[in-house]
Design an enzyme around this catalytic site. Structure first.
Site, PDB file in Angstrom:
ATOM      1  N   SER A  44       0.843  -1.204   0.000  1.00 60.47           N
ATOM      2  CA  SER A  44       0.000   0.000   0.000  1.00 60.47           C
ATOM      3  C   SER A  44       0.878   1.254   0.000  1.00 60.47           C
ATOM      4  O   SER A  44       0.414   2.338  -0.352  1.00 60.47           O
ATOM      5  CB  SER A  44      -0.924   0.022   1.223  1.00 60.47           C
ATOM      6  N   ASP A  82       5.975  -6.914   2.079  1.00 59.96           N
ATOM      7  CA  ASP A  82       5.105  -7.409   1.005  1.00 59.96           C
ATOM      8  C   ASP A  82       5.926  -7.686  -0.247  1.00 59.96           C
ATOM      9  O   ASP A  82       6.753  -6.857  -0.636  1.00 59.96           O
ATOM     10  CB  ASP A  82       4.086  -6.314   0.634  1.00 59.96           C
ATOM     11  N   LYS A 112       5.261 -11.239   2.844  1.00 65.03           N
ATOM     12  CA  LYS A 112       3.822 -11.499   2.692  1.00 65.03           C
ATOM     13  C   LYS A 112       3.513 -11.568   1.203  1.00 65.03           C
ATOM     14  O   LYS A 112       4.095 -10.827   0.413  1.00 65.03           O
ATOM     15  CB  LYS A 112       2.993 -10.395   3.348  1.00 65.03           C
ATOM     16  N   GLU A 114       0.063 -12.303  -1.694  1.00 66.38           N
ATOM     17  CA  GLU A 114      -1.393 -12.356  -1.831  1.00 66.38           C
ATOM     18  C   GLU A 114      -1.829 -13.600  -2.598  1.00 66.38           C
ATOM     19  O   GLU A 114      -1.109 -14.091  -3.461  1.00 66.38           O
ATOM     20  CB  GLU A 114      -1.886 -11.112  -2.587  1.00 66.38           C
ATOM     21  N   GLU A 181      -8.640  -9.809   4.513  1.00 62.79           N
ATOM     22  CA  GLU A 181      -9.031  -8.429   4.191  1.00 62.79           C
ATOM     23  C   GLU A 181     -10.445  -8.354   3.622  1.00 62.79           C
ATOM     24  O   GLU A 181     -10.770  -9.049   2.652  1.00 62.79           O
ATOM     25  CB  GLU A 181      -8.023  -7.811   3.199  1.00 62.79           C
TER      26      GLU A 181
HETATM   27  O1  KIV Z   1      -0.245  -3.346   1.705  1.00 61.88           O
HETATM   28  C1  KIV Z   1      -0.807  -3.302   2.809  1.00 61.88           C
HETATM   29  O2  KIV Z   1      -0.780  -2.284   3.511  1.00 61.88           O
HETATM   30  C2  KIV Z   1      -1.505  -4.490   3.246  1.00 61.88           C
HETATM   31  C3  KIV Z   1      -2.380  -4.386   4.466  1.00 61.88           C
HETATM   32  C4  KIV Z   1      -3.648  -3.716   4.119  1.00 61.88           C
HETATM   33  C5  KIV Z   1      -2.627  -5.708   5.081  1.00 61.88           C
HETATM   34  O3  KIV Z   1      -1.407  -5.504   2.641  1.00 61.88           O
END
Ligand code: KIV
Length: 259
Positions: A44, A82, A112, A114, A181
């Site tokens: 994000s 991420d 992380k 998705e 989410e």
């Molecule tokens: O990218 C992000 O901030 C996220 C959160 C919303 C979990 O993946």
């Protein structure tokens, strides 16, 4: 420092896990000192700090750059980075290369990614097999915005069953935690009660083992707030007022004082 074993223990003890996103050294230092358990360098940041319209344009280089800065500000929290769009979906080799670079170059302890079954679960299994802790992320997955939009997921029985199966598959593949989410609260509760690993909710109700917010939303820095987010302070307004006061004092020669 917090590790993934501690997170599992906390789930068993019913101790809720606090997760926030960070994008630079200063924010990371503040969150860490305030006692946040997991600091997520979420993709994000592409929208929040780099001004992209979606998370898709963000590159692995950009994530590594920001994660290095965040990591330098953290003493206690677990730092998770991420994997950005197209840095892990092509093949297990690509995922290993990207996740390996993140751990080697940034000092983050986990990544992380998705998505669910089968591709993401297979990738999670490959990464955990070589010692890279992975957090999963199902439900609304912003890297699939052009397919799913930003709508709540899991509203029909079929979709709820699919998300449930994905979460179970990620758990079986070795994920150490899963972000849920924007899914209905009863679905999040069912996943949370079934899995032995912690669930971290965002727009998924109060039954998850932990909660995450995008820190720009929490601080009132975002231009637009998702329906499930909450601002605890309005920094856009406070910053605007501070800047206007500074401008006024410069123009009126009130700052700095002329001795
Ligand atoms: O990218 C992000 O901030 C996220 C959160 C919303 C979990 O993946």
């Amino acid at each position: 420092m917090i590790n993934i074993q501690k997170l599992k223990q906390w789930k068993q003890q019913g101790r809720k896990i606090v997760v926030l996103t960070a994008w630079d050294y200063a924010i990371a230092q503040l969150l860490d000192a305030a006692g946040v358990d997991i600091i997520l360098v979420g993709d994000s940041l592409g929208m929040v700090t780099l001004g992209y319209e979606t998370t898709l344009p963000l590159t692995l280089e950009e994530m590594i750059h920001h994660t290095k800065a965040v990591r330098r500000g953290v003493k206690r929290a677990l730092v998770v980075c991420d994997l950005p769009f197209l840095s892990y979906q092509e093949s297990s080799q690509q995922a290993i290369h990207s996740a390996g670079r993140v751990l080697k170059e940034t000092g983050a302890q986990a990544v992380k990614l998705e998505g669910g079954y089968p591709a993401a679960a297979e990738t999670v299994a490959r990464l955990t097999a070589i010692g890279i802790p992975v957090m999963g992320h199902v439900g609304l997955t912003p890297q699939s915005v052009h397919l799913l939009g930003y709508r709540q997921q899991g509203k029909t029985n079929d979709d709820a069953d699919r998300i449930f199966a994905e979460a179970i598959a990620l758990g079986e593949a070795g994920a150490f935690a899963i972000v849920l989410e924007h899914i209905p609260s009863d679905l999040a509760m069912k996943i949370t009660q079934t899995l032995t690993i912690p669930t971290i909710g965002i727009g998924a109700g109060g039954h998850c083992d932990g909660q995450v917010l995008v820190t720009a939303d929490l601080l009132g820095l975002s231009e637009k707030l998702p329906p499930f987010a909450k601002s605890y302070v309005n920094l856009r307004q406070e910053i605007t007022e501070a800047v206007q006061t500074f401008s006024y004092e410069v123009q009126e020669q009130k700052f700095p004082r002329i001795e």
